[in-house]
Design a protein around this motif. Sequence first.
Motif: not given
Lengths: 327, 341
Positions: A57-83
């Motif tokens: 629900n956050d603004p898109v730029p904020l989401q993007f910034a969070r995505f980049v920040g996480d990715a830079a730390q090696g966090d790409f989220g959780i696989s949908y399929r393998q969990g």
Amino acid sequence: MLAYILRSLMQGLVVMLAVAFIAFSMFRFVGDPVVNMLGQEATLQDRAELTERLGLNDPVPLQFARFVGDAAQGDFGISYRQGRKVSSLILERLPATVELAVLSAIFAFVLGVALGVYAAIRRDGWIANLVMSLSLIGVSLPTFLIGIGLIYIFAVELRWLPSFGRGDTVALGWWTTGLLTASGLKSLIMPVLTLGFLQLTLIMRLVRSEMLEVMRADFIRFARARGIPERRIEFRHALRNTLIPVITIAGVQLGGVIAFAIVTETVFQWPGLGALFVNAVQFVDVPVMSAYLLFVAFVFVLTSLIVDLIYVALDPRLRSGNPAMAK
Amino acid sequence: MQSEAAIPVLSVRDLTVEFVTRRGTLRALDRVSFDVARGEVLGVVGESGAGKSVTGSAIIGLIDPPGRIAGGEVVLSGERIDNLPDEAMRKVRGRRIGMIFQDPLTSLNPLYRISEQLIETIRVHTDLSAAQARARAIALLDEVGIPAPERRIDSYPHEFSGGMRQRVVIALALCAEPDFIIADEPTTALDVSVQAQIIALIKRLCKERGTSVMLVTHDMGVIAETADRVAVMYAGRVAEIGPVRDVVKAPLHPYAKGLMGAIPSLEGEAKRLVQIPGTMPRLSAIPPGCAFNPRCAQVFARCHVEQPELIAVGDRRVACHLYDMPQSLHDASHGKPEIAA
């Protein structure tokens, strides 16, 4: 020279951000992540909760910034399929792909340069002509066909080499290697040949034409006029000048080898990143896909950075800080 | 009969170079003959494509395929070199014949330091150690007028100006103290202000060492100032060869006259520059007889059928039928050939 390196780094950073934006967009355009994670039968309330928790629900730029920040730390989220965490999936698969790609790159570059130089020096010899004709086949044969052909000959008919998998691997910390066991090495041979063959032929043809070009240069003529032995002219004066443009192009190609081992990994059931990506596409596993996209971009940026550094090491005209002097 | 000193350093006899192309064989040099004495500077002039550079390449054995020496011989200090095997010829290059190329910007390998290129060349031809070769390289750079040579020697070619690079090229050509230097348009690519310096340098170095020079150029001013003798080439043939004073002041061959007439002079009253009408024929379309006959003002019947040989006229030799006419064949309409102006 420092400015040159800094500029290369900046360019790499811009490329990474652009690719990150595309990877980020995949979450929004390739399916709905909430539906993907909760399934079709979830209640409206569950969905609203997850949407809020994921920060959608956050603004898109904020989401993007969070995505980049996480990715830079090696966090790409959780696989949908393998969990499981995407980062650990990638780390698990990385050694297989890196070993395959690096060996292919070395194979392609070393043999490609050697054959290219040979074909240039013995321009009219029958071996050189044979090599050139064969390279034409290499350029035009699709990778999977070479792989299947090799499997047919060496695995099915001769039964010398295994047709799939990595064989036995040894764990060195989190890194698993197939280089230390006989079956691991045997398993590497065909995938390496398959993945490296196209690059080998391209590099060879490039080296040959560049070298023929350099051999016509004035400074080669002047070296001859000074009585420098022909071998020395070829391997000292001509080869180094030949390698400068070759390394630029070969570097980008080898980046491609690492990034797009997909076909070879599929043919040989190689447990690497390419196979991971193919599976991810089949199940619309967006976090894995976007992480793979970032990985590919990172490999390209890294190889071109390394190429730039080699370039500086080889060409003194760049070291004196005026790139315009280099032609 | 000849004493040691009288043997020419270089003797070229009937040198013929052909290029085999799909459209037939082109003759780039046609029976070119000349000698260069010890310590002498021979200027070679002519229009582009007259065969000046090919002559230099043929002497040093660096004619690129499809070109080849089709006839004649090149004799260096009494030894025939045009038929030497590759390895023996390589040892002649640099050691006994040096060569300076036109463009100093492209003559040096851009990826190696000057020191590496100099030391490599010195060590190929001598038994000097790396340290000795380096000392010699520094001395050479000093000799060709590079300031602070012990510091500059480790620079790369792109760190030098054009004139300085040509000095480095000269140092490289002189590395192994050859007896004979071919300078192929050594100043054409340089600024006018630098040209005179480079020419003076070549002249001084060769005088000090007793080196003979074949100076290929189309700059008549350079020839007049530097050369002892001059050869005028046209369409792959020597048209006239002789002492520079005679040939420049009073050329015999109609082409040489045209060439000298086209030089502007600052002295005396402003005369109109004389142009030679037409252009030099292409190698594929050299007319029968004298190659110059379509452009020659004094052409007569014999010029169309018979190729003139070099004949001696005083100190010089000229390939023109005007100077080889039995009285009976005199063409009245042209009158007596004027021998000197």
